[in-house]
Scaffold this motif. Structure first.
Motif, PDB file in Angstrom:
ATOM      1  N   HIS A   7      74.740  82.721  16.758  1.00 20.63           N
ATOM      2  CA  HIS A   7      73.514  82.453  17.098  1.00 20.63           C
ATOM      3  C   HIS A   7      72.743  83.050  18.200  1.00 20.63           C
ATOM      4  O   HIS A   7      71.624  83.634  18.077  1.00 20.63           O
ATOM      5  CB  HIS A   7      73.282  80.684  17.262  1.00 20.63           C
ATOM      6  CG  HIS A   7      73.675  80.119  16.166  1.00 20.63           C
ATOM      7  ND1 HIS A   7      74.661  79.127  16.352  1.00 20.63           N
ATOM      8  CD2 HIS A   7      73.593  80.184  14.647  1.00 20.63           C
ATOM      9  CE1 HIS A   7      74.984  78.592  15.111  1.00 20.63           C
ATOM     10  NE2 HIS A   7      74.249  79.177  14.006  1.00 20.63           N
ATOM     11  N   GLN A   8      73.352  82.970  19.395  1.00 17.84           N
ATOM     12  CA  GLN A   8      72.780  83.483  20.574  1.00 17.84           C
ATOM     13  C   GLN A   8      72.728  85.213  20.604  1.00 17.84           C
ATOM     14  O   GLN A   8      71.656  85.602  20.721  1.00 17.84           O
ATOM     15  CB  GLN A   8      73.282  83.049  21.725  1.00 17.84           C
ATOM     16  CG  GLN A   8      73.434  81.573  22.139  1.00 17.84           C
ATOM     17  CD  GLN A   8      73.764  81.099  23.531  1.00 17.84           C
ATOM     18  OE1 GLN A   8      73.360  81.864  24.437  1.00 17.84           O
ATOM     19  NE2 GLN A   8      74.667  80.240  23.447  1.00 17.84           N
ATOM     20  N   ARG A   9      73.626  85.664  20.137  1.00 16.78           N
ATOM     21  CA  ARG A   9      73.731  87.037  19.879  1.00 16.78           C
ATOM     22  C   ARG A   9      72.600  87.593  18.829  1.00 16.78           C
ATOM     23  O   ARG A   9      71.761  88.515  19.260  1.00 16.78           O
ATOM     24  CB  ARG A   9      75.014  87.900  19.525  1.00 16.78           C
ATOM     25  CG  ARG A   9      75.137  89.338  19.569  1.00 16.78           C
ATOM     26  CD  ARG A   9      76.507  89.832  19.342  1.00 16.78           C
ATOM     27  NE  ARG A   9      77.245  89.793  20.527  1.00 16.78           N
ATOM     28  CZ  ARG A   9      76.816  90.390  21.716  1.00 16.78           C
ATOM     29  NH1 ARG A   9      76.229  91.477  21.510  1.00 16.78           N
ATOM     30  NH2 ARG A   9      77.832  90.244  22.728  1.00 16.78           N
ATOM     31  N   VAL A  10      72.614  86.975  17.806  1.00 17.41           N
ATOM     32  CA  VAL A  10      71.521  87.276  16.690  1.00 17.41           C
ATOM     33  C   VAL A  10      70.077  87.278  17.293  1.00 17.41           C
ATOM     34  O   VAL A  10      69.581  88.019  17.210  1.00 17.41           O
ATOM     35  CB  VAL A  10      71.688  86.524  15.410  1.00 17.41           C
ATOM     36  CG1 VAL A  10      70.474  86.692  14.532  1.00 17.41           C
ATOM     37  CG2 VAL A  10      73.358  86.697  14.946  1.00 17.41           C
ATOM     38  N   LEU A  11      69.678  86.185  17.997  1.00 19.18           N
ATOM     39  CA  LEU A  11      68.722  85.940  18.490  1.00 19.18           C
ATOM     40  C   LEU A  11      68.218  86.994  19.476  1.00 19.18           C
ATOM     41  O   LEU A  11      67.146  87.560  19.507  1.00 19.18           O
ATOM     42  CB  LEU A  11      68.518  84.488  19.237  1.00 19.18           C
ATOM     43  CG  LEU A  11      67.309  84.354  19.879  1.00 19.18           C
ATOM     44  CD1 LEU A  11      65.728  84.397  18.983  1.00 19.18           C
ATOM     45  CD2 LEU A  11      67.288  83.023  20.557  1.00 19.18           C
TER      46      LEU A  11
END
Length: 727
Positions: A701-705
């Motif tokens: 999630h965080q890396r994709v965002l």
């Protein structure tokens, strides 16, 4: 209870209330005497058995606070303080020469919610009056649903990780919101001394997951009394609404574009209003097709919560929604036979993700039918029941049959009930009930102010259910006439939750904010971002906690406006060679359709929202279900696609459950307004679904965002070396 015990109870109640700051002694004593009478009735076996386990509390306090909340000074004040005044402020009284800026129709949840924000967030303290036909707010829920069990959830228990107040509102479908009681509007954190779980919430009125409607009615009346002190005119029936030209001296920025104001005549006098906002809901019962109408058919709105009149009877119910199945589930417990007759396919909420479709708490009747009870379900297919069907009186009740069937007509004439068989097209019922829904009633509007209704296919298949409105919640043909609450659901009907409290508390707030920008020179809630890291932090927090995005999935959006590097943004950041998101404007809870139609101002200096150029990129952040996540296989979405085909082990699974969707657009100008078009879409990113709605995984999630924001940064011409993921 003995006289001595009764006196002791009164004394103790008075002393305790005074210690807690309860105010007027006579009022406290009166409450105590009422309590004694209440206890006596239960000792005699009287009273409502369903209510015997409920705690007795003063009417001016949110009941059922837990011990932790009760320990706070604020809560003690709330529990002991008096309710707000129900008397209308003198300056809002009818028959005055001064115009009222906003006249809201109806003190149901939509009208209460809208007025709460109109009186708190709009610049210049505009005048606001709510006209309510009954003597209490929320009166609809004193009658409906007829059999008194709500299907809106009231979750009260959360883990420590779920302590964010806005997150908890994702699972509270009944409470209203007040900016003065609300946490930080961007993060949902409880940052202020005025924010507390002790504020008015439905969970303080009921412990039930699906509450009793009486509790919601009581909650709404308390909310209106405490939050809208002096702004509600009760016992005020609206008789007519017309428009007339405003005097030259009366014209302001709040005057509608046609230069006309509203004249609202009521049972208490006349109000002259710059704007009228209808929050009456859909309260006119929809009728059956003409060939199925009969004076002895009972309307849903005529039923009582006592089904005893149907005991041992044969009952037929027209409808395919929650009202029809609510009635069927209750009546079938005592009736000899019950049929539900639908003119359209049943749509289940769990298969469509639409809370207005048939909910499982109301669908127990289908179990009875499919498990071979005497109850049945008939579906006539799409469209109305066959025009050749009609209803006649016979055998002491009503008979549904084909109008040209002479054999059935002979059976009816013979009076031999045993010869009337369904297999022969003869359907006999002791009672027939109509439960086919509601529509918007325009009868109080005069010719100059009557809103057009939606055309077939515009919102609903048959049309005529909702008023036709713009993306700004304004009537398509009557300037200055707006819609709030369940009526505004026309903009997301069948797609999101705008027809229900947990949805329209946010669309009502959006309307108030739009009016603040359009009529009062205000700004939409926004923060200026310092860099890509801050933008990431705010977006991640909002994705994981914002109730508005969660409830109004696909309809409300966070919007990030990123000026292209080299173009000065609203905050005056001229040097943006390193970080394109430095100075980006982050807007929250924006109706997506308003942006798509070019009616969102982006807080431009020109209140009209017009720009000479569009040197920017736009990011939208929404929560959405997957396009193929519907139908009978929703519970098998991990192993099957929407058609039911079994997925192989090496096939990629779509993100189907509710999840964040990020889109990057190139800014497009339309009539000198910034807008979004499908052709301007540059990139879309989906954060992987998580059934616990926890989108904080560093990798998934965080890396994709962060990578998505990096793409937005690069598209706006920022220095690629200015961002790197290191969280």
């Amino acid at each position: 209870m003995s006289v001595t015990r009764a006196a002791l109870v009164i004394v103790v109640a008075v002393v305790v209330a005074i210690v807690m700051g309860g105010g007027d002694v006579s009022t406290i004593a009166e409450d105590a005497r009422a309590f004694v009478a209440h206890v006596k009735s239960f000792e005699r076996g009287g009273g409502d058995a369903r209510r015997r386990s409920a705690p007795v509390t003063r009417m001016d306090a949110p009941p059922m606070m837990d011990s932790k909340d009760m320990s706070t000074t604020k809560t003690k004040t709330m529990m002991a303080g008096k309710r707000g005044s129900r008397a209308l402020k003198a300056e809002l009284a009818p028959d005055q020469s001064a115009l009222v800026d906003y006249c809201a129709l109806g003190a149901g949840p939509g009208g209460i919610q809208l007025a709460t924000y109109l009186t708190r967030e709009l610049h210049g303290s505009p005048s606001v009056v709510v006209l309510e036909k009954r003597d209490v707010a929320g009166s609809f829920f004193a009658k409906f649903p007829v059999h008194r069990k709500l299907i809106s959830i009231n979750k009260r228990a959360f883990t420590k990780k779920q302590s964010n107040l806005d997150f908890q509102m994702r699972h509270d479908w009944n409470s209203l919101i007040d900016p003065e009681d609300w946490p930080d509007r961007f993060t949902g954190d409880d940052n202020g001394p005025h924010t507390s779980r002790a504020r008015l919430l439905m969970q303080n009125y009921s412990t039930e997951y699906y509450p009793h409607a009486d509790d919601l009615a009581r909650y709404l009346d308390d909310f209106a009394t405490q939050k809208l002190d002096g702004h509600v005119s009760y016992d005020t029936e609206v008789l007519s609404i017309d428009k007339e030209y405003a005097a030259k001296a009366e014209v302001t920025t709040k005057t509608p574009g046609d230069g006309k104001i509203f004249v609202v005549k009521t049972s208490k006098g006349t109000w002259r209003c710059n704007n009228v906002i209808s929050a009456t809901g859909l309260h006119a019962p929809k009728q059956l097709p003409e060939h199925l109408q009969h004076p002895k058919i009972i309307g849903y709105e005529e039923l009582s919560d006592d089904p005893s009149m149907f005991e041992g009877k044969r009952v037929g119910i027209f409808g395919a929604g929650n009202a029809a199945f609510e009635v069927a589930s209750t009546i079938s417990k005592v009736s000899a036979h019950c049929d539900v007759m639908a003119t359209s396919e049943i749509r289940f909420a769990h298969q469509t993700h639409y809370p207005g479709a048939l909910r499982l708490p109301n669908s127990a009747f289908l179990d009875q039918y499919l498990l071979k009870s005497l109850d049945s379900f008939y579906q006539y297919g799409r469209g109305d029941a066959p025009p050749s069907m009609t209803i006649s009186e016979g055998f002491g009740g009503l008979v549904m049959h084909f109008s040209q069937d002479t054999e059935v007509q002979k059976i009816i004439a013979s009076g031999v009930e045993e010869d009337c068989r369904s297999i022969d097209g003869c359907f006999y019922y002791d009672y027939l009930i109509r439960a086919v829904g509601w529509y918007f009633d325009t009868s109080v509007f005069g010719r100059s102010a009557t809103p057009n209704l939606e055309k077939p296919g515009q919102v609903t298949r048959r049309g005529g259910k909702y008023p036709a409105m713009t993306s700004q919640y304004e009537s398509e043909n009557v300037p200055g006439l707006y819609f709030a609450g369940a009526v505004a659901h026309a903009l997301d009907f069948g797609k999101s939750a705008g027809g229900f409290i947990h949805g329209f508390r946010y669309t009502s707030r959006a309307l108030a904010r739009h009016l603040n920008v359009q009529n009062h020179g205000g700004e939409w809630p926004m923060e200026i971002m310092g860099d890509i890291a801050q933008t990431f932090d705010v977006a991640l927090k909002r994705i994981n906690t914002a109730s508005s995005l969660y409830q109004m999935y696909g309809a409300l959006s966070d919007i990030i406006l990123i000026d292209n590097v080299g173009k000065r943004n609203a905050s005056g950041f001229a040097d943006r060679s390193e970080d394109a998101l430095r100075g980006a404007r982050y807007f929250i809870d924006v109706p997506l359709k308003m942006v798509q139609d070019g009616h969102f101002s982006f807080n431009a200096d020109d209140v009209s929202g017009r720009f000479s150029k569009c040197n920017a990129h736009i990011v939208t952040i929404t929560l959405e279900f997957g396009e193929n996540f519907h139908g009978r296989y929703v519970l098998d979405h991990a192993t099957r696609d929407a058609s039911g085909r079994i997925l192989s082990d090496d096939e990629d699974r779509e993100d189907l459950f509710l999840h964040p969707v990020l889109r990057l657009y190139r800014c497009v100008m339309k009539r000198k307004r910034m807008t979004l078009t499908p052709k301007a879409l540059l990139y879309t990113s989906h954060l992987e679904e998580d059934l616990a709605t926890d989108w904080t995984s560093p990798d998934e999630h965080q890396r994709v965002l962060f990578d998505f924001l990096g793409r937005a940064h690069d598209a706006a011409g920022g220095d690629v070396a200015a961002h790197d993921f290191d969280r």
